[in-house]
Design a protein around this motif. Structure first.
Motif, PDB file in Angstrom:
ATOM      1  N   VAL A   1     -10.713  58.945  14.569  1.00  0.00           N
ATOM      2  CA  VAL A   1     -10.043  57.933  15.405  1.00  0.00           C
ATOM      3  C   VAL A   1     -10.632  56.560  15.089  1.00  0.00           C
ATOM      4  O   VAL A   1     -11.749  56.241  15.491  1.00  0.00           O
ATOM      5  CB  VAL A   1     -10.196  58.261  16.898  1.00  0.00           C
ATOM      6  N   MET A   2      -9.862  55.777  14.353  1.00  0.00           N
ATOM      7  CA  MET A   2     -10.251  54.407  14.035  1.00  0.00           C
ATOM      8  C   MET A   2      -9.407  53.442  14.873  1.00  0.00           C
ATOM      9  O   MET A   2      -8.576  53.865  15.679  1.00  0.00           O
ATOM     10  CB  MET A   2     -10.072  54.144  12.541  1.00  0.00           C
ATOM     11  N   GLN A   3      -9.594  52.139  14.648  1.00  0.00           N
ATOM     12  CA  GLN A   3      -8.923  51.149  15.484  1.00  0.00           C
ATOM     13  C   GLN A   3      -7.397  51.263  15.421  1.00  0.00           C
ATOM     14  O   GLN A   3      -6.712  50.963  16.399  1.00  0.00           O
ATOM     15  CB  GLN A   3      -9.352  49.737  15.067  1.00  0.00           C
ATOM     16  N   HIS A   4      -6.858  51.689  14.294  1.00  0.00           N
ATOM     17  CA  HIS A   4      -5.404  51.739  14.140  1.00  0.00           C
ATOM     18  C   HIS A   4      -4.793  53.002  14.741  1.00  0.00           C
ATOM     19  O   HIS A   4      -3.569  53.123  14.788  1.00  0.00           O
ATOM     20  CB  HIS A   4      -5.037  51.660  12.653  1.00  0.00           C
ATOM     21  N   VAL A   5      -5.627  53.936  15.214  1.00  0.00           N
ATOM     22  CA  VAL A   5      -5.116  55.187  15.785  1.00  0.00           C
ATOM     23  C   VAL A   5      -4.798  54.935  17.260  1.00  0.00           C
ATOM     24  O   VAL A   5      -5.639  55.125  18.144  1.00  0.00           O
ATOM     25  CB  VAL A   5      -6.119  56.340  15.602  1.00  0.00           C
ATOM     26  N   THR A   6      -3.590  54.506  17.525  1.00  0.00           N
ATOM     27  CA  THR A   6      -3.154  54.128  18.871  1.00  0.00           C
ATOM     28  C   THR A   6      -2.652  55.349  19.639  1.00  0.00           C
ATOM     29  O   THR A   6      -2.432  56.423  19.074  1.00  0.00           O
ATOM     30  CB  THR A   6      -2.024  53.100  18.777  1.00  0.00           C
ATOM     31  N   LYS A   7      -2.424  55.156  20.932  1.00  0.00           N
ATOM     32  CA  LYS A   7      -1.842  56.230  21.745  1.00  0.00           C
ATOM     33  C   LYS A   7      -0.467  56.630  21.217  1.00  0.00           C
ATOM     34  O   LYS A   7      -0.103  57.811  21.238  1.00  0.00           O
ATOM     35  CB  LYS A   7      -1.737  55.791  23.214  1.00  0.00           C
TER      36      LYS A   7
ATOM     37  N   SER B   1     -28.138  52.954   6.067  1.00  0.00           N
ATOM     38  CA  SER B   1     -26.961  52.491   5.327  1.00  0.00           C
ATOM     39  C   SER B   1     -25.736  52.647   6.211  1.00  0.00           C
ATOM     40  O   SER B   1     -25.615  53.620   6.965  1.00  0.00           O
ATOM     41  CB  SER B   1     -26.781  53.278   4.024  1.00  0.00           C
ATOM     42  N   VAL B   2     -24.836  51.683   6.119  1.00  0.00           N
ATOM     43  CA  VAL B   2     -23.626  51.641   6.940  1.00  0.00           C
ATOM     44  C   VAL B   2     -22.458  51.225   6.049  1.00  0.00           C
ATOM     45  O   VAL B   2     -22.619  50.374   5.173  1.00  0.00           O
ATOM     46  CB  VAL B   2     -23.776  50.626   8.095  1.00  0.00           C
ATOM     47  N   SER B   3     -21.299  51.811   6.263  1.00  0.00           N
ATOM     48  CA  SER B   3     -20.110  51.407   5.503  1.00  0.00           C
ATOM     49  C   SER B   3     -19.470  50.167   6.110  1.00  0.00           C
ATOM     50  O   SER B   3     -19.448  50.001   7.339  1.00  0.00           O
ATOM     51  CB  SER B   3     -19.082  52.540   5.475  1.00  0.00           C
ATOM     52  N   GLY B   4     -18.910  49.330   5.240  1.00  0.00           N
ATOM     53  CA  GLY B   4     -18.197  48.144   5.703  1.00  0.00           C
ATOM     54  C   GLY B   4     -16.701  48.352   5.805  1.00  0.00           C
ATOM     55  O   GLY B   4     -16.028  47.658   6.569  1.00  0.00           O
ATOM     56  N   HIS B   5     -16.168  49.316   5.052  1.00  0.00           N
ATOM     57  CA  HIS B   5     -14.725  49.532   5.015  1.00  0.00           C
ATOM     58  C   HIS B   5     -14.267  50.524   6.068  1.00  0.00           C
ATOM     59  O   HIS B   5     -13.077  50.868   6.111  1.00  0.00           O
ATOM     60  CB  HIS B   5     -14.290  49.999   3.631  1.00  0.00           C
ATOM     61  N   LYS B   6     -15.156  50.980   6.900  1.00  0.00           N
ATOM     62  CA  LYS B   6     -14.769  51.883   7.987  1.00  0.00           C
ATOM     63  C   LYS B   6     -14.579  51.047   9.252  1.00  0.00           C
ATOM     64  O   LYS B   6     -13.612  50.299   9.368  1.00  0.00           O
ATOM     65  CB  LYS B   6     -15.801  52.997   8.123  1.00  0.00           C
TER      66      LYS B   6
END
Length: 415
Positions: free
Chosen positions: A386-392, A255-260
């Motif tokens: 750390v997701m895609q929106h977690v920038t430097k 099982s995998v989440s789609g909202h992550k």
């Protein structure tokens, strides 16, 4: 497809602009919009991607008039849909896109788009119990790490399945020797492997745990479900893809989440297994659905499969590979910055979760940090996922806040 998507922009920009400029007419709701947008800028503690990449989807959705069409994916998505008012055709294509990424063969796969990672785990446990019961005529025992997601424990209780919590090591991984200690070898084993534990981001060592099971040939049968809600999104697009490859790890369902990682803007996910597993479920022939309803849900969301399908076309393998590399690079950057200021922190191999000594409540609230506790790491902890929106830039801002609370007004470090 990408050219087609981008060609919609000119046509739909006026539609999007007029919608975004309008008030809802409900002041309380309009006030919350700004609250949500402000919180989105600094949220670091939970694994939902804040980069949904669905703007063009919603522009198309409104412009096409789909907002007044009621769709329902009731029925088995891998068979002919009982109604034309469904998106099951696209749901099948989503399963067929992802199945090979997890090592499933297209001629031996069954799956569906779920309501959430918990819904996927519910199917994993339910399918596992039915499969083992059908194969052996015996009730299985479920084994799961004490640091795995709590949904697995709750679902075992819901389904009245006997369960053993297996001790984990300090980093949150199920201990093979502890599995050996609690293993009931006279009954079938239903294993739930964590592919990203809730707080520390641990990955259970499937090969080591499978070796424990293999050393007991007297076990009547084994079913392995991988709870990959957290890491099942980016790992197939990383150099560590073998961790979720069933040819390598020999599991039965995932099982995998789609909202992550995938960035759907509401809870959703994937559940995938082999046809053999699906064929060993309890039959529920439902004439009005023209289908054998072996899964749990009847009415199912039809919009999330369409969003998933849209993202496979507009982002796809290339885009997600780039995002996975960026995500892991930003994880490394966060750890380096925490190390540079001497803030105690830890990270599991292959994980995008960094956990550390808990900062002040001010910092926790500002960055919506998840909290934990473990005496082995000094007690009170927090973590950043750390997701895609977690920038430097966001990491630098977070580190600056940690530095600020580490020193007093005279510049003296606070112990």
């Amino acid at each position: 497809m990408k050219k087609h998507l981008f060609s919609l922009v000119a046509l739909l920009v006026s539609v999007a602009g007029s919608v975004s400029a309008q008030s809802s007419g409900y002041p309380e709701l309009d006030a919350m919009v700004q609250t949500w947008k402000d919180a989105q800028q600094t949220t670091l503690g939970y694994p939902a991607s804040q980069e949904s990449n669905l703007a063009l989807f919603y522009q198309w959705y409104l412009a096409s008039g789909m907002d007044v069409v009621n769709l329902n994916n009731a029925g088995d998505p891998m068979t002919d849909a009982p109604s034309t008012l469904s998106t099951q055709k696209f749901e099948r294509q989503v399963i067929e896109f992802f199945a090979p990424l997890y090592g499933f063969k297209l001629d031996d796969v069954w799956g569906l788009v779920t309501h959430s990672g918990t819904d996927g785990n519910n199917h994993g446990i339910y399918f596992g119990v039915n499969y083992l019961r059908n194969k052996t005529g015996m009730e299985p025992v479920l084994y799961v790490s004490n640091e795995a997601h709590y949904s697995n424990m709750r679902l075992a209780h819901l389904q009245n399945v006997e369960m053993y919590l297996v001790a984990s090591d300090s980093m949150g991984r199920m201990i093979p020797d502890s599995l050996e200690e609690v293993l009931v070898t006279s009954r079938p084993a239903l294993m739930v492997y964590a592919m990203g534990s809730t707080f520390k981001g641990a990955i259970d060592d499937q090969k080591a745990l499978n070796a424990v099971l293999a050393s007991h040939p007297e076990i009547p049968a084994v079913y392995r479900h991988v709870d990959a809600a957290l890491f099942g999104g980016y790992l197939p697009f990383s150099p560590y893809r073998e961790l979720v490859d069933r040819d390598t790890m020999h599991y039965e369902s995932i099982s995998v989440s789609g909202h992550k990682f995938f960035g759907l803007d509401s809870p959703s996910g994937l559940f995938i297994c082999t046809k053999e597993i699906y064929d060993n479920q309890v039959d529920y022939n439902v004439p009005y659905l023209n289908s054998n309803m072996r899964m749990i849900n009847c009415s199912r969301d039809a919009l999330d499969p369409l969003k998933f399908w849209w993202l496979t076309k507009s982002i796809g393998h290339t885009g997600w590979t780039f995002q996975a590399a960026k995500l892991l690079a930003q994880r490394d950057y966060l750890k380096q910055q925490l190390d540079s200021i001497g803030w105690p922190n830890w990270v599991n191999d292959y994980s995008n979760t960094v956990f550390f000594r808990r900062p002040s409540q001010r910092v926790i609230s500002k960055y919506t940090l998840a909290q934990g506790y473990d005496d082995r790491f000094g007690g009170e902890l927090a973590h950043v996922v750390v997701m895609q929106h977690v920038t430097k830039e966001k990491i630098d801002m977070f580190i600056a806040d940690l530095i600020e609370e580490t020193y007093n007004a005279n510049g003296v470090q606070v112990q």
